[in-house]
Motif scaffolding. Structure first.
Motif, short mmCIF file in Angstrom:
data_model
loop_
_atom_site.label_atom_id
_atom_site.label_comp_id
_atom_site.label_asym_id
_atom_site.label_seq_id
_atom_site.Cartn_x
_atom_site.Cartn_y
_atom_site.Cartn_z
N ALA A 26 0.82 -1.21 0.00
CA ALA A 26 0.00 0.00 0.00
C ALA A 26 0.86 1.27 0.00
N GLU A 27 2.02 1.20 0.61
CA GLU A 27 2.90 2.37 0.69
C GLU A 27 3.43 2.80 -0.68
N HIS A 28 3.29 1.95 -1.71
CA HIS A 28 3.77 2.27 -3.05
C HIS A 28 2.66 2.81 -3.96
N ARG A 29 1.44 2.82 -3.47
CA ARG A 29 0.28 3.17 -4.31
C ARG A 29 0.46 4.50 -5.06
N GLU A 30 0.72 5.57 -4.36
CA GLU A 30 0.76 6.88 -5.01
C GLU A 30 1.98 7.06 -5.91
N ALA A 31 3.11 6.51 -5.50
CA ALA A 31 4.30 6.60 -6.35
C ALA A 31 4.10 5.82 -7.64
N LEU A 32 3.44 4.66 -7.56
CA LEU A 32 3.17 3.87 -8.76
C LEU A 32 2.15 4.60 -9.64
N ARG A 33 1.12 5.14 -9.03
CA ARG A 33 0.12 5.89 -9.81
C ARG A 33 0.80 7.00 -10.62
N ALA A 34 1.78 7.66 -10.02
CA ALA A 34 2.47 8.78 -10.66
C ALA A 34 3.27 8.37 -11.89
N ILE A 35 3.70 7.10 -11.97
CA ILE A 35 4.52 6.68 -13.11
C ILE A 35 3.72 5.88 -14.15
N CYS A 36 2.40 5.81 -13.97
CA CYS A 36 1.52 5.07 -14.89
C CYS A 36 0.60 6.04 -15.61
N PRO A 37 1.08 6.71 -16.65
CA PRO A 37 0.24 7.69 -17.34
C PRO A 37 -0.93 7.04 -18.07
N PRO A 38 -2.11 7.64 -17.96
CA PRO A 38 -3.29 7.07 -18.62
C PRO A 38 -3.17 6.98 -20.14
N ASP A 39 -2.37 7.85 -20.75
CA ASP A 39 -2.24 7.85 -22.21
C ASP A 39 -1.10 6.96 -22.71
N ASP A 40 -0.52 6.14 -21.85
CA ASP A 40 0.55 5.23 -22.26
C ASP A 40 -0.02 4.20 -23.24
N PRO A 41 0.50 4.15 -24.47
CA PRO A 41 -0.06 3.22 -25.46
C PRO A 41 0.09 1.74 -25.08
N VAL A 42 0.95 1.44 -24.12
CA VAL A 42 1.16 0.05 -23.71
C VAL A 42 -0.11 -0.57 -23.12
N TRP A 43 -0.99 0.27 -22.58
CA TRP A 43 -2.20 -0.28 -21.95
C TRP A 43 -3.05 -1.07 -22.95
N GLU A 44 -2.98 -0.73 -24.22
CA GLU A 44 -3.80 -1.44 -25.21
C GLU A 44 -3.41 -2.91 -25.36
N ILE A 45 -2.16 -3.27 -24.99
CA ILE A 45 -1.75 -4.67 -25.10
C ILE A 45 -1.50 -5.31 -23.73
N TYR A 46 -1.89 -4.63 -22.67
CA TYR A 46 -1.76 -5.21 -21.33
C TYR A 46 -3.10 -5.84 -20.94
N PRO A 47 -3.06 -6.87 -20.13
CA PRO A 47 -4.31 -7.52 -19.73
C PRO A 47 -5.15 -6.66 -18.78
N VAL A 48 -4.50 -5.76 -18.05
CA VAL A 48 -5.19 -4.85 -17.14
C VAL A 48 -4.68 -3.43 -17.40
N ARG A 49 -5.40 -2.46 -16.89
CA ARG A 49 -4.97 -1.07 -17.03
C ARG A 49 -4.66 -0.54 -15.64
N LEU A 50 -3.41 -0.21 -15.42
CA LEU A 50 -2.96 0.29 -14.13
C LEU A 50 -2.83 1.82 -14.20
N SER A 51 -3.93 2.47 -14.58
CA SER A 51 -3.92 3.93 -14.66
C SER A 51 -5.35 4.43 -14.71
N GLY A 52 -5.47 5.74 -14.62
CA GLY A 52 -6.78 6.36 -14.73
C GLY A 52 -7.76 5.82 -13.70
N GLU A 53 -9.02 5.70 -14.11
CA GLU A 53 -10.08 5.24 -13.21
C GLU A 53 -9.88 3.80 -12.74
#
Length: 183
Positions: A26-53
């Motif tokens: 849990a202590e990594h939540r906000e730091a990880l959120r900060a490095i996962c941009p919602p517009d990262d094109p990699v999300w289209e080929i990932y099984p989950v989306r670790l960004s945005g909502e």
């Protein structure tokens, strides 16, 4: 070695040169959120989306899943991504390495090529005999990275997984056995 000792060893922090891996929490939540941009094109080929909502639900599913042991990856003291162990089978001594996400700035830097051997060595040192990698057939970069590790391509699981976008992906399965891994 007992099963619990294998798991304890497996998840201990890893320090190598300028890399520090520690269990994701849990202590990594906000730091990880900060490095996962919602517009990262990699999300289209990932099984989950670790960004945005989807960030919080996905993060909670990763950290709270008893079949996963994810690491927060720090390079020079900065969180740059996550990776870890999945589908851990202590009885058969098999696990998967995956759930990897690297922030865009470190992709192509060689970080993954330094990280994955650390995870492989840790798994084998913990008594595991087989390591699997499961990669979306569309993810050319990850396919090449796993091949560079010396993993054997075992086949394709056709239409095996539905991703967060609803796409039904083909999954390429690779493995490395203990006696194939150089010391």
């Amino acid at each position: 070695m007992t099963c619990s000792a294998s798991l304890d060893r497996l998840i201990a922090p890893i320090d190598y040169e300028n890399l520090h891996l520690v269990q994701l929490g849990a202590e990594h939540r906000e730091a990880l959120r900060a490095i996962c941009p919602p517009d990262d094109p990699v999300w289209e080929i990932y099984p989950v989306r670790l960004s945005g909502e989807q960030f919080d639900t996905t993060f909670d599913g990763i950290v709270g899943n008893p079949d996963r042991r994810p690491f927060a990856i720090h390079e020079d003291g900065t969180l740059v991504g996550i990776s870890g162990f999945l589908n851990i089978d202590l009885v058969s001594r098999v696990l998967e390495i995956g759930g990897t996400y690297m922030m865009p700035a470190v992709r192509g830097s060689g970080l993954n090529g330094r990280l994955k051997p650390l995870l492989i060595a840790r798994a084998f040192d913990s008594g595991f005999q087989r390591i699997e990698f499961r990669v979306d057939a569309r993810n050319a970069r990850s396919l090449r990275a796993v091949e560079k590790l010396g993993a054997v391509r075992e086949g394709v699981l056709r239409r095996q997984r539905v991703t967060w976008t609803g796409f039904v992906r083909d999954t390429v399965v690779f493995s490395i056995l203990h006696d194939e891994w150089p010391r």
